[in-house]
Write a protein that holds these residues in place. Structure first.
Motif, PDB file in Angstrom:
ATOM      1  N   ALA A 208      32.571  -0.163 -43.233  1.00 14.56           N
ATOM      2  CA  ALA A 208      32.904   0.397 -44.542  1.00 14.56           C
ATOM      3  C   ALA A 208      32.395  -0.532 -45.638  1.00 14.56           C
ATOM      4  CB  ALA A 208      34.409   0.559 -44.672  1.00 14.56           C
ATOM      5  N   ALA A 209      31.855   0.052 -46.704  1.00 13.20           N
ATOM      6  CA  ALA A 209      31.360  -0.735 -47.833  1.00 13.20           C
ATOM      7  C   ALA A 209      32.456  -0.906 -48.871  1.00 13.20           C
ATOM      8  CB  ALA A 209      30.161  -0.022 -48.458  1.00 13.20           C
ATOM      9  N   SER A 210      32.263  -1.905 -49.710  1.00 15.42           N
ATOM     10  CA  SER A 210      33.081  -2.107 -50.911  1.00 15.42           C
ATOM     11  C   SER A 210      34.546  -2.379 -50.606  1.00 15.42           C
ATOM     12  CB  SER A 210      32.972  -0.883 -51.848  1.00 15.42           C
ATOM     13  OG  SER A 210      31.632  -0.478 -51.981  1.00 15.42           O
ATOM     14  N   ILE A 211      34.839  -3.047 -49.482  1.00 13.54           N
ATOM     15  CA  ILE A 211      36.258  -3.288 -49.199  1.00 13.54           C
ATOM     16  C   ILE A 211      36.752  -4.556 -49.898  1.00 13.54           C
ATOM     17  CG2 ILE A 211      36.082  -2.038 -47.008  1.00 13.54           C
ATOM     18  CD1 ILE A 211      36.634  -4.664 -45.562  1.00 13.54           C
ATOM     19  N   GLY A 212      35.820  -5.343 -50.444  1.00 17.15           N
ATOM     20  CA  GLY A 212      36.215  -6.485 -51.271  1.00 17.15           C
ATOM     21  C   GLY A 212      36.903  -7.602 -50.504  1.00 17.15           C
ATOM     22  N   GLU A 213      36.584  -7.762 -49.231  1.00 14.89           N
ATOM     23  CA  GLU A 213      37.186  -8.841 -48.445  1.00 14.89           C
ATOM     24  C   GLU A 213      36.079  -9.659 -47.806  1.00 14.89           C
ATOM     25  OE1 GLU A 213      40.180  -7.396 -45.712  1.00 14.89           O
ATOM     26  OE2 GLU A 213      40.639  -5.762 -47.089  1.00 14.89           O
TER      27      GLU A 213
ATOM     28  N   PHE B 243      30.420   5.447 -45.267  1.00 12.43           N
ATOM     29  CA  PHE B 243      31.787   4.931 -45.097  1.00 12.43           C
ATOM     30  C   PHE B 243      32.039   3.886 -46.185  1.00 12.43           C
ATOM     31  CE2 PHE B 243      34.622   2.625 -41.705  1.00 12.43           C
ATOM     32  CZ  PHE B 243      35.765   3.147 -42.297  1.00 12.43           C
ATOM     33  N   ALA B 244      33.024   4.138 -47.046  1.00 11.74           N
ATOM     34  CA  ALA B 244      33.289   3.200 -48.149  1.00 11.74           C
ATOM     35  C   ALA B 244      34.687   3.397 -48.694  1.00 11.74           C
ATOM     36  CB  ALA B 244      32.275   3.412 -49.278  1.00 11.74           C
ATOM     37  N   LEU B 245      35.169   2.342 -49.330  1.00 13.63           N
ATOM     38  CA  LEU B 245      36.437   2.416 -50.066  1.00 13.63           C
ATOM     39  C   LEU B 245      36.083   2.602 -51.535  1.00 13.63           C
ATOM     40  CD1 LEU B 245      39.542   2.032 -50.173  1.00 13.63           C
ATOM     41  CD2 LEU B 245      39.121  -0.429 -50.410  1.00 13.63           C
ATOM     42  N   HIS B 246      36.645   3.627 -52.145  1.00 15.46           N
ATOM     43  CA  HIS B 246      36.322   3.905 -53.553  1.00 15.46           C
ATOM     44  C   HIS B 246      37.586   4.361 -54.270  1.00 15.46           C
ATOM     45  CE1 HIS B 246      34.083   5.206 -57.031  1.00 15.46           C
ATOM     46  NE2 HIS B 246      34.514   6.448 -56.898  1.00 15.46           N
ATOM     47  N   LYS B 247      37.968   3.600 -55.281  1.00 16.69           N
ATOM     48  CA  LYS B 247      39.165   3.913 -56.073  1.00 16.69           C
ATOM     49  C   LYS B 247      40.375   4.209 -55.180  1.00 16.69           C
ATOM     50  CE  LYS B 247      36.583   5.612 -60.049  1.00 16.69           C
ATOM     51  NZ  LYS B 247      36.144   6.768 -60.826  1.00 16.69           N
ATOM     52  N   GLY B 248      40.569   3.378 -54.175  1.00 17.60           N
ATOM     53  CA  GLY B 248      41.758   3.495 -53.328  1.00 17.60           C
ATOM     54  C   GLY B 248      41.674   4.534 -52.225  1.00 17.60           C
ATOM     55  N   THR B 249      40.567   5.253 -52.152  1.00 17.08           N
ATOM     56  CA  THR B 249      40.412   6.265 -51.092  1.00 17.08           C
ATOM     57  C   THR B 249      39.271   5.861 -50.164  1.00 17.08           C
ATOM     58  OG1 THR B 249      41.221   8.016 -52.535  1.00 17.08           O
ATOM     59  CG2 THR B 249      39.877   8.724 -50.674  1.00 17.08           C
ATOM     60  N   TRP B 250      39.508   6.034 -48.880  1.00 22.11           N
ATOM     61  CA  TRP B 250      38.442   5.792 -47.891  1.00 22.11           C
ATOM     62  C   TRP B 250      37.640   7.067 -47.717  1.00 22.11           C
ATOM     63  CZ3 TRP B 250      37.775   0.895 -46.088  1.00 22.11           C
ATOM     64  CH2 TRP B 250      38.836   0.003 -46.283  1.00 22.11           C
ATOM     65  N   HIS B 251      36.344   6.940 -47.914  1.00 21.55           N
ATOM     66  CA  HIS B 251      35.444   8.082 -47.728  1.00 21.55           C
ATOM     67  C   HIS B 251      34.633   7.861 -46.461  1.00 21.55           C
ATOM     68  CE1 HIS B 251      35.918   9.939 -51.762  1.00 21.55           C
ATOM     69  NE2 HIS B 251      36.335   8.721 -52.042  1.00 21.55           N
ATOM     70  N   LEU B 252      34.500   8.913 -45.704  1.00 23.53           N
ATOM     71  CA  LEU B 252      33.752   8.825 -44.455  1.00 23.53           C
ATOM     72  C   LEU B 252      33.115  10.187 -44.213  1.00 23.53           C
ATOM     73  CD1 LEU B 252      33.165   7.456 -41.654  1.00 23.53           C
ATOM     74  CD2 LEU B 252      35.382   8.299 -40.913  1.00 23.53           C
ATOM     75  N   CYS B 253      31.880  10.170 -43.756  1.00 25.66           N
ATOM     76  CA  CYS B 253      31.235  11.426 -43.381  1.00 25.66           C
ATOM     77  C   CYS B 253      30.751  11.283 -41.952  1.00 25.66           C
ATOM     78  CB  CYS B 253      30.049  11.723 -44.291  1.00 25.66           C
ATOM     79  SG  CYS B 253      30.513  11.892 -46.035  1.00 25.66           S
ATOM     80  N   TYR B 254      30.453  12.396 -41.325  1.00 28.18           N
ATOM     81  CA  TYR B 254      29.799  12.320 -40.017  1.00 28.18           C
ATOM     82  C   TYR B 254      28.620  13.276 -39.983  1.00 28.18           C
ATOM     83  CZ  TYR B 254      33.035  16.273 -38.949  1.00 28.18           C
ATOM     84  OH  TYR B 254      33.747  17.436 -38.976  1.00 28.18           O
ATOM     85  N   GLN B 255      27.640  12.898 -39.168  1.00 30.37           N
ATOM     86  CA  GLN B 255      26.508  13.793 -38.918  1.00 30.37           C
ATOM     87  C   GLN B 255      27.066  15.029 -38.226  1.00 30.37           C
ATOM     88  OE1 GLN B 255      22.554  13.191 -39.043  1.00 30.37           O
ATOM     89  NE2 GLN B 255      23.779  12.770 -40.858  1.00 30.37           N
ATOM     90  N   TRP B 256      26.758  16.168 -38.787  1.00 26.07           N
ATOM     91  CA  TRP B 256      27.393  17.398 -38.319  1.00 26.07           C
ATOM     92  C   TRP B 256      26.372  18.513 -38.125  1.00 26.07           C
ATOM     93  CZ3 TRP B 256      29.435  21.643 -41.857  1.00 26.07           C
ATOM     94  CH2 TRP B 256      30.141  22.619 -41.114  1.00 26.07           C
TER      95      TRP B 256
END
Ligand code: FRU
Length: 485
Positions: free
Chosen positions: A291-296, A50-63
């Protein structure tokens, strides 16, 4: 309940056609979520990467694609521009190499120097089913797909058990180093965290030592999914201790707790300011990740699996199960974490509800009360007011008790169907967020939360309330349930 053979659970997906039929079948289920991330087919569990990267939130789940079973795990990837609306983007990581031949298990991500890097556990098993967990990495490619590094960053240590997984990567500015926190178990079966360090993200990793947490040397048998974050100058350590019962938590042996304190990277010691607290008091909440890298610096954004290991849910009959929680803002108030839904969630509000005792399948409810009165707020009752998910607030002891034993569809009874949500302040506000198979309750603007799966039958879309004032809204959908594999 279906009995799965190992071959069935660990089948490798050859292509989308393997699961299209299953997708077509489950997408019509009355329990498919409308605004929560859920498995495209089969089972979803932990949030990953889970991270913010170049303005997009990326998230995965164990599937696990095949059904409601913990078998071969993939990372399924979803993205969002606002943490409210989510799109399916396809498989993030497939278990397709030697090091992860029996699963791409949980992990985290970090956005650095223009690259989004994922860290995960390669769950390798040999023919005798002996497990070797590797810490592996992948970098998001231009095409939006993660590319794995050929070799793992490091393998397991033999002075700990085979349970070493769920890398959480963090950057420490002061030390000029990256650290990876790994959930682990000692040889005498105590839960712990192993720490690795490196000056580069993709190489140079060395073992730094076992994290010391004074007072928590014997607290559960395995600490899954560690997560560390600094909020408003304090360090917050979140983890999921297993194989232990904790006071007030029924028969459950899976928990998600947090400590607020100070992390000293010189001595690898996390010194808690006070006792542990439960991240959420509900039945189904586990493996939370921020989430990582949110810069707050004054908040984190947290998401969890609505579900628990070793538990079973009614949609197993339909060959799917699981959901992620809504992303929550995490702040520190009076030495405690407070959790609130994102402000943007209000954009999903559709029609205001007339408080007439009927309950829409997808809605938000807000109850305000004086704080001095006892309350009974029973959701999903039958038309005559019986049954349902029964919430009682006892103003004398400032405690909500939630009882799900009255629902038509009961599940995980052995774990317990009644749990308490203790409060520090009198209950003045309850916000309840309902999707088709989940309810998330926020008390007093996030002082405590309670998350549970719920599978109402047709006759259960009613509520009763004694005390307080209620308003609410139906909610618009915000997840696309499209077949992208
Ligand atoms: C937590 C967990 C993790 C592991 C993953 C496998 O639910 O057991 O420790 O990486 O699930 O799916």
């Amino acid at each position: 309940m279906k009995e799965w053979t190992r071959e069935e659970r660990y089948r490798v997906l050859q292509g989308p056609e393997d699961i299209r039929g299953l997708y077509e079948r489950i997408k019509t289920s009355a329990y498919r979520q409308r605004w929560h991330v859920q498995p495209i087919t089969g089972l979803s569990s932990d949030p990953n990467g889970f991270a913010l990267h170049k303005g997009t939130w990326h998230l995965c789940y164990q599937w696990c694609p095949w059904g409601a079973v913990h078998g071969l795990k993939y990372w399924y990837h979803v993205t969002s521009s606002d943490l409210i609306h989510w799109q399916n983007t396809g498989i993030g990581l497939a278990p397709d190499c030697f090091y992860d031949n029996r699963g791409a298990h949980s992990g985290s991500a970090i956005s650095r120097d223009g690259a989004l890097v994922f860290f995960y556990t390669g769950n390798h098993r040999d023919e005798d089913w002996t497990r070797t967990p590797y810490t592996c990495a992948a970098v998001l490619g231009e095409d939006g797909r993660p590319r794995k590094l050929e070799k793992p960053l490091f393998g397991p240590r033999d002075d700990h058990s085979e349970h070493q997984r769920d890398p959480k990567v963090v950057w420490n500015e002061e030390k000029g180093k990256y650290y990876i926190f790994i959930g682990a178990q000692t040889l005498d079966r105590r839960g712990c965290v192993l720490i690795y360090e490196s000056r580069q993200l993709l190489s140079g990793w060395r073992f730094a030592g076992e994290l010391k947490v004074p007072g928590y040397e014997a607290f559960g048998g395995m600490w899954e999914c560690p997560y560390i974050v600094n909020i408003s100058g304090r360090d917050v350590l979140i983890f999921s201790p297993q194989y232990t019962k904790l006071p007030g938590r029924g028969e459950s042996t899976n928990h998600n707790v947090y400590l607020i304190g100070n992390m000293d990277y010189d001595t690898l010691t996390f010194t808690p300011d006070g006792p542990y607290r439960h991240l959420d008091y509900g039945f189904d909440f586990y493996a939370a990740q921020g989430a990582a890298s949110i810069g707050e610096t004054d908040r984190a954004i947290l998401i969890a699996w609505i579900g628990l290991p070793d538990n079973h849910y009614p949609t197993e009959e339909e060959d799917w199960e699981g959901s992620l929680s809504l992303p929550r803002e995490l702040r520190i108030r009076d030495g405690k974490l407070v959790q609130t839904p994102l402000p943007g969630l209000a954009t999903l509000r559709d029609t205001a509800i007339t408080p007439d005792g009927t309950l829409p399948a997808v809605c938000e409810l807000e109850l305000t009360a004086s704080g001095n009165e006892d309350l009974d707020f029973n959701l999903f009752t039958r038309t005559d007011g019986t049954g349902g998910l029964r919430l009682h607030y006892d103003s004398r002891v400032k405690r909500c008790t939630v009882d799900r034993s009255g629902m038509d569809r009961r599940f995980n009874q052995a774990v317990g169907e009644v749990l308490d949500m203790p409060l520090d302040a009198p209950l003045k506000k309850l916000r309840v967020l309902i999707d088709r198979c989940s309810a998330e309750i926020f008390a007093n603007d996030g002082e405590a939360t309670f998350t549970t799966h719920v599978y109402p039958t047709e006759r259960e879309f009613n509520y009763t309330l004694s005390g307080g004032t209620l308003r609410g809204w139906t909610l618009k959908p915000s997840v696309t349930d499209e077949f992208v594999v």
